[in-house]
Enzyme design. Sequence first.
Site, PDB file in Angstrom:
ATOM      1  N   LYS A 117      25.289  42.441   7.456  1.00  0.00           N
ATOM      2  CA  LYS A 117      23.899  42.855   7.297  1.00  0.00           C
ATOM      3  C   LYS A 117      23.059  42.165   8.350  1.00  0.00           C
ATOM      4  O   LYS A 117      23.420  41.080   8.830  1.00  0.00           O
ATOM      5  CB  LYS A 117      23.373  42.458   5.907  1.00  0.00           C
ATOM      6  CG  LYS A 117      22.248  43.334   5.424  1.00  0.00           C
ATOM      7  CD  LYS A 117      22.790  44.676   4.924  1.00  0.00           C
ATOM      8  CE  LYS A 117      21.757  45.515   4.260  1.00  0.00           C
ATOM      9  NZ  LYS A 117      22.414  46.597   3.489  1.00  0.00           N
TER      10      LYS A 117
HETATM   11  N1  GLU Z   1      22.048  50.094   4.511  1.00  0.00           N
HETATM   12  C1  GLU Z   1      22.961  50.940   3.821  1.00  0.00           C
HETATM   13  C2  GLU Z   1      23.635  50.186   2.694  1.00  0.00           C
HETATM   14  O1  GLU Z   1      23.124  49.215   2.203  1.00  0.00           O
HETATM   15  C3  GLU Z   1      23.928  51.651   4.757  1.00  0.00           C
HETATM   16  C4  GLU Z   1      24.863  50.778   5.515  1.00  0.00           C
HETATM   17  C5  GLU Z   1      25.683  51.516   6.564  1.00  0.00           C
HETATM   18  O2  GLU Z   1      25.647  52.730   6.602  1.00  0.00           O
HETATM   19  O3  GLU Z   1      26.341  50.816   7.350  1.00  0.00           O
HETATM   20  O4  GLU Z   1      24.654  50.580   2.218  1.00  0.00           O
END
Ligand code: GLU
Length: 427
Positions: A117
């Site tokens: 993240k």
């Molecule tokens: N931000 C989204 C999540 O929390 C998508 C993450 C992604 O597609 O890599 O799952």
Amino acid sequence: MTTQLTSNLLDKNEPQNSYDIARQQFTIAADHLGLDTGLRKVLMAPKRELTVNFPVRMDDGSVEVFTGYRIQHNLARGPAKGGIRYHPQVSIDEVRALAMWMTWKCATVNIPFGGAKGGVIVDPQKLSLAELEKLTRRYTTEISLLIGPETDIPAPDVNTNPQTMAWIMDTYSAHKGYSVHAVVTGKPLNIGGAEGRKEATGRGVQYVTRYAAQTQNLNLREATMVVQGFGNVGSVVSKLLCEDGVTLVAVSDANGGIYNPKGLDVRLLLDYSSKQGTLVGFPNADYVTNQELLELPCDILIPAALENQINGDNATRIRAKIISEGANGPTNPEADRVLFDRGIFVIPDILANAGGVTVSYFEWVQDLQRFFWNEEETNARLLQIMTKAFKDVYRVAQEKKLDLRTAAYILAVGRVAEATKTRGIYP
Ligand code: GLU
């Protein structure tokens, strides 16, 4: 040692810190799986953490320094994957938790990624478009130590969108000297985005909510729902479940919520919110706070905003039959116990909102192969993956008489633990 590790974490009063919560959730699964202390230590700690402080020249000529993070939790099953959020409350512990949750999410739906993240401490509402672009390009440059199509692939999250991903892709490509589409997902369609990616998280929530309704003998055409958050997840799932016949009675954004027990017209809401920049003031509806909204009577509650919304304080007052977690980390372990005892069916975040990263996986595969699918194909494959994940998790929950979060964690942590053990420790 194992028991000490467990009780230290569980004895504390209800933690508010997302990273403490994430570790507590992990520990519950680790206990069920009987993981040894060494493996627990490996799986609990993020593999890499990068903090960056970087300057941006603002429109008025002044210089502002922003702080951002990119954290990779576990890479045993594949490259790191996970979104980037822009929010004034971003902290290193929040990003650690979100990275860990991505590891389990990718494992729950069994796609070959580890978890990561990113976040920048900023209120994007206070920046002009030009400032946001500069911030994004400089942050990309700072984290290019980590990101890349084979190593770590960002995506949108809270307050970031396809345009943000386009700037990241362009900046990364400019440094390389050629276009690297697969470095991010959630891109606009004209630069290698995937059909259906924008709706994918909401669509995934719709799919699992349908299955949950079946298991609870709830007829969607007679059901009501409350949705917290009207961003890319909340707005899409509101629209899709209304198409299934569900009545939307309350919805909110960061400014607060609106409530009409007779139902709200989702098309008018979408129109109002895009023109006014908020839902508040929507005609023929009462104002409710984001906290009051969670406690409204409804069949389906969809938290689709931020972490730690349902906790020991309000869990006894939740009146929904099903909770589908569109957000990451909306429910803490204390609330999980209360909701389970009260027979409320919680579809955990790492399952419920996994549609987004699943279609991100499809986008990455298409970019690498330079071969693109249509939306029908995407949605059919998404349905296949979400169905299997829901059934697998539900089976474990039934067999072991557990809540779905613990069941999902048992599956996911088990898979990551196996991969980590198989690879062994170097040297
Ligand atoms: N931000 C989204 C999540 O929390 C998508 C993450 C992604 O597609 O890599 O799952």
